[in-house]
Design an enzyme around this catalytic site. Sequence first.
Site, mmCIF file in Angstrom:
data_model
loop_
_atom_site.group_PDB
_atom_site.id
_atom_site.type_symbol
_atom_site.label_atom_id
_atom_site.label_comp_id
_atom_site.label_asym_id
_atom_site.label_seq_id
_atom_site.Cartn_x
_atom_site.Cartn_y
_atom_site.Cartn_z
ATOM 1 N N CYS A 2 41.956 17.216 -4.527
ATOM 2 C CA CYS A 2 41.594 18.544 -4.022
ATOM 3 C C CYS A 2 42.533 19.630 -4.540
ATOM 4 O O CYS A 2 43.676 19.362 -4.894
ATOM 5 C CB CYS A 2 41.662 18.538 -2.506
ATOM 6 N N ARG A 27 41.839 18.700 -11.736
ATOM 7 C CA ARG A 27 42.330 17.714 -10.775
ATOM 8 C C ARG A 27 41.213 16.791 -10.290
ATOM 9 O O ARG A 27 41.486 15.753 -9.689
ATOM 10 C CB ARG A 27 42.946 18.426 -9.569
ATOM 11 N N TRP A 75 37.825 16.734 -3.257
ATOM 12 C CA TRP A 75 37.552 15.403 -3.813
ATOM 13 C C TRP A 75 37.390 14.508 -2.591
ATOM 14 O O TRP A 75 38.359 14.250 -1.869
ATOM 15 C CB TRP A 75 38.725 14.960 -4.688
ATOM 16 N N ASN A 101 44.550 19.782 1.694
ATOM 17 C CA ASN A 101 44.709 18.643 0.772
ATOM 18 C C ASN A 101 45.497 17.580 1.510
ATOM 19 O O ASN A 101 46.432 17.908 2.234
ATOM 20 C CB ASN A 101 45.515 19.030 -0.469
ATOM 21 N N GLY A 102 45.151 16.317 1.286
ATOM 22 C CA GLY A 102 45.881 15.234 1.947
ATOM 23 C C GLY A 102 44.998 14.510 2.931
ATOM 24 O O GLY A 102 43.770 14.646 2.892
ATOM 25 N N GLU A 481 46.407 0.016 -22.171
ATOM 26 C CA GLU A 481 46.136 1.455 -22.169
ATOM 27 C C GLU A 481 44.860 1.762 -22.953
ATOM 28 O O GLU A 481 44.060 2.601 -22.524
ATOM 29 C CB GLU A 481 47.348 2.204 -22.759
ATOM 30 N N LYS A 485 41.737 3.750 -21.283
ATOM 31 C CA LYS A 485 41.228 5.009 -21.863
ATOM 32 C C LYS A 485 39.725 4.908 -22.050
ATOM 33 O O LYS A 485 38.983 5.811 -21.695
ATOM 34 C CB LYS A 485 41.853 5.281 -23.235
ATOM 35 N N GLU A 488 37.696 4.683 -18.575
ATOM 36 C CA GLU A 488 37.707 5.827 -17.657
ATOM 37 C C GLU A 488 36.895 7.011 -18.172
ATOM 38 O O GLU A 488 36.334 7.751 -17.383
ATOM 39 C CB GLU A 488 39.130 6.246 -17.270
ATOM 40 N N HIS A 504 41.333 -18.948 -21.775
ATOM 41 C CA HIS A 504 41.400 -19.600 -20.458
ATOM 42 C C HIS A 504 40.302 -19.095 -19.530
ATOM 43 O O HIS A 504 40.443 -19.153 -18.316
ATOM 44 C CB HIS A 504 42.794 -19.405 -19.850
ATOM 45 N N LYS A 603 42.847 14.050 -11.397
ATOM 46 C CA LYS A 603 44.039 14.106 -12.241
ATOM 47 C C LYS A 603 45.277 13.685 -11.479
ATOM 48 O O LYS A 603 46.141 13.003 -11.999
ATOM 49 C CB LYS A 603 44.207 15.539 -12.779
HETATM 50 O O1 M6R Z 1 50.401 11.452 -12.411
HETATM 51 P P1 M6R Z 1 50.654 10.006 -12.607
HETATM 52 O O2 M6R Z 1 51.267 9.696 -13.948
HETATM 53 O O3 M6R Z 1 51.477 9.393 -11.500
HETATM 54 O O4 M6R Z 1 49.242 9.314 -12.571
HETATM 55 C C1 M6R Z 1 49.098 7.936 -12.645
HETATM 56 C C2 M6R Z 1 47.667 7.544 -12.895
HETATM 57 O O5 M6R Z 1 46.837 8.031 -11.887
HETATM 58 C C3 M6R Z 1 47.155 8.053 -14.247
HETATM 59 O O6 M6R Z 1 47.942 7.592 -15.306
HETATM 60 C C4 M6R Z 1 45.691 7.607 -14.458
HETATM 61 O O7 M6R Z 1 45.636 6.225 -14.637
HETATM 62 C C5 M6R Z 1 45.045 8.345 -15.631
HETATM 63 N N1 M6R Z 1 43.677 8.595 -15.329
HETATM 64 C C6 M6R Z 1 45.061 7.592 -16.898
HETATM 65 O O8 M6R Z 1 44.466 8.280 -17.931
#
Ligand code: M6R
Length: 608
Positions: A2, A27, A75, A101-102, A481, A485, A488, A504, A603
Site C-alpha cells: 500500500c 509498490r 494492496w 498501511n500495515g 535468481e 525473475k 515473477e 533425484h 515492491k
Molecule cells: O526490499 P527487499 O530486498 O527486502 O525485498 C525482498 C524481496 O521481496 C524481493 O527481492 C522480491 O523477491 C523481488 N520481487 C524480486 O525481484
Amino acid sequence: MCGIVGYIGKAQAAPILLDGLSKLEYRGYDSAGIAVYDGEHIVGKKAMGRLKVLSEMTHDGETMPGTVGIGHTRWATHGAPTDENAHPHFNESETIAVVHNGIIENYLKLKKKLIDKGYSFQSETDTEVVAHLLDYYYKGNPLEAITKVMHRVDGSYALGIIFADQPGYVYAVRKDSPLIVGKGKDGNLIASDVPAVLKYTRDVCFIENEEIARLSEDAIEFFNVDGEPIEKTYKTIEWDVNAAEKGGYEHFMLKEMYEQPKTVRDTLSPRLKDNDIVIEELGMTDEEIREISRIRIVACGSAYHTGVTAKYVYEGMARIPVEVDLASEFRYRNPILDEKELVIIISQSGETADSLAALREAKERGNTTMGIVNVVGSSIAREADKVFYTWAGPEIAVATTKAYSAQLIAHYLLAIKFARVRGTITEQEMADYITDLKRLPDQIELLLGNKERIQRFANRYVTAKDVFFIGRGIDYAISLEGSLKLKEISYIHSEAYAAGELKHGTISLIEEGTLVSAVVTQEDLYKKTVSNIVEVRTRGAFVMAVTNEGNTEIEKAADYVVYIPKTNKYFTNSLAIIPLQLFSYYVSVGKGCDVDKPRNLAKSVTVE
Ligand code: M6R
C-alpha cells in the site's frame, strides 16, 4: 504494498494526491482512493483497479475541490480488492477519514467491541476499526484520540488522518510501517515513500515508531505517543526526481537493467582506495572482523539469492562459515546464534516486514547486525548496528535488477575485506580481486549490448509452460535468481535446481522441447554440469547454456550458448545474471505482461 499520500497547503489537494500516488504505483496495489475536505465535508472517492480509473472518475482531481486531503493505494490483505475495502475509511458520520498501511493484528477483537457499542462496518478491512475507534475516543482533541487509539491497536501501521472539524490539519502516525513528512513551499505533505513528495520538496523527515506528526499549511509539529511535543531533524534528499522516472525506456525494469554498470560503479568506487578496501561507514575494527565466528545472512526473495551466492564467496575467500536463512523462517524457528556471529540483513527497500523482524530478533539476542540496504533512512538502515548502503538509487520495477547487482558488490567488498584482515588472502590476491571488480561495469555493459540476440531467443519461449534453471555452486545461486525473475514477471512456471539434484526426481518433468537453462561459470564444476546438460538433453530438453568465454566445447552439448566475459570465479554472478534478466524481460514483454507491476506482487512487502 500500500501507499499513502497526504497534503495540506495553498494548492488543490486532489491533483497532488493523485500525482503522489502515481509515484507509489511501483509498490503494487489493486485499488485506490482519496478523501478531500471541501470546506464543509470530507468527500471520498475510491476505485478498484489502476489509479487511472480514479483519475478518470475525478477528472484528474478537478471534481474534488479542497486544499486538504489524504490518498491511498491498497494492496489487499484483509478483504478482497473491492471499492468498499479500498481506503480511505470513515467513521459513520464521515467526519473522520483514515488511510492505513500495515496490519492491525487485534482488529477482530476491537471490531467486536465496537459492534457491541453500536458501530456498524462497511468493509472487511482491519483499517476501518481505526476510523471507528478514533470516533469513539474523539471529544474534540485529535491528538488525544490518536494516542488513545495507538494504545489500543496491536500490529503495524502508518496512518494518515483528517478530521472534518479540524480542517487546518493532517495527522500522520507510524509504527513499524514507513511514513515520512515533506516540508514544501506552498504546503506540507505526508507519504509512505520519498518519490511521492519529490516533486514538491526535498526536505523530508522520517517519522519514527510511535510518533505523530501534525501538519498545517505552514508548520509541521511532532509528538510522542503521550502527546508530548518532540524535536525532529530533516534530511535533504539528494537523488534526482528523474531517477524515479522512466527516462525514455519502455519499462522501469529495462531502464534499471541498463543502470547496472553505474550502480556497480557507484557501490564500488567510494569503498576502493589505492588498491585497498575501506568501508569506513561500518566502523568495524580489524579486531572485530577477526572475532566473527560465523556470518548469518537473512533476507527474502532476490536479496536472499544474493545471500546464497555470498555464502560461497565469504566461505571461499575469508574461510568464515556462513548460514543463509529466509527471513520468514528465521524469525519463528528460535534460531541458535553464537554470540560472535555477525547477522547480515539484506534488503533493497529496508522495509520488508520479515527481514525487519529478523533484524530485531538478532538484536534482541545481542548479536551485531549489519544491514545491506538500498533505501537510505529505511527502517532496516536505521535499526541495524551497521549499514552498508548499496548506491543503486530508487528501484521502481517490482522485479529487482540493479539493487540485486549492487547487493552482490557489497558482499564481494566485505568478503575481500574480511579475507585480507583475517589473512586468508595475500595482498596480491586482493589487488587481483580489485582489478576484476573494477572491470565488472564495462563487462556488464557489453552483455547488455547483446540484448537483441537474447530478445530473439526469448520470443521463441513466450508460450513455454515450464522452464528449469540448473547450476552448481555459485551457478546454482545464479539459477535461483534467473528462475525467480522469469516466473515473477512472465507467469511461466520455473524452478531452479542444483544441477546434480535434478535426477533425484525433477528430471521426470523434462519432455521434448522443455527449456533448461544451465549456468556453467565455475570451471572446477564445468564437466559435472555438462554431464547434467547431456542428461536432460537426452530426455528431449532444449538447453540454453550461460558460460565463460572460451568454453566453446559446450556447443556440442547445449543448443544455444551465451558467453560471458572472463572474471574471477567469485564474481561470475554479476555477469551471468544479465542474460537471464534480459531473457525474462523479453519473455514478459513478448507475452504482453505488466512487466513493472506483475500481478499479485508488491515492491515493498511490509506485511509478513
Ligand atoms: O526490499 P527487499 O530486498 O527486502 O525485498 C525482498 C524481496 O521481496 C524481493 O527481492 C522480491 O523477491 C523481488 N520481487 C524480486 O525481484
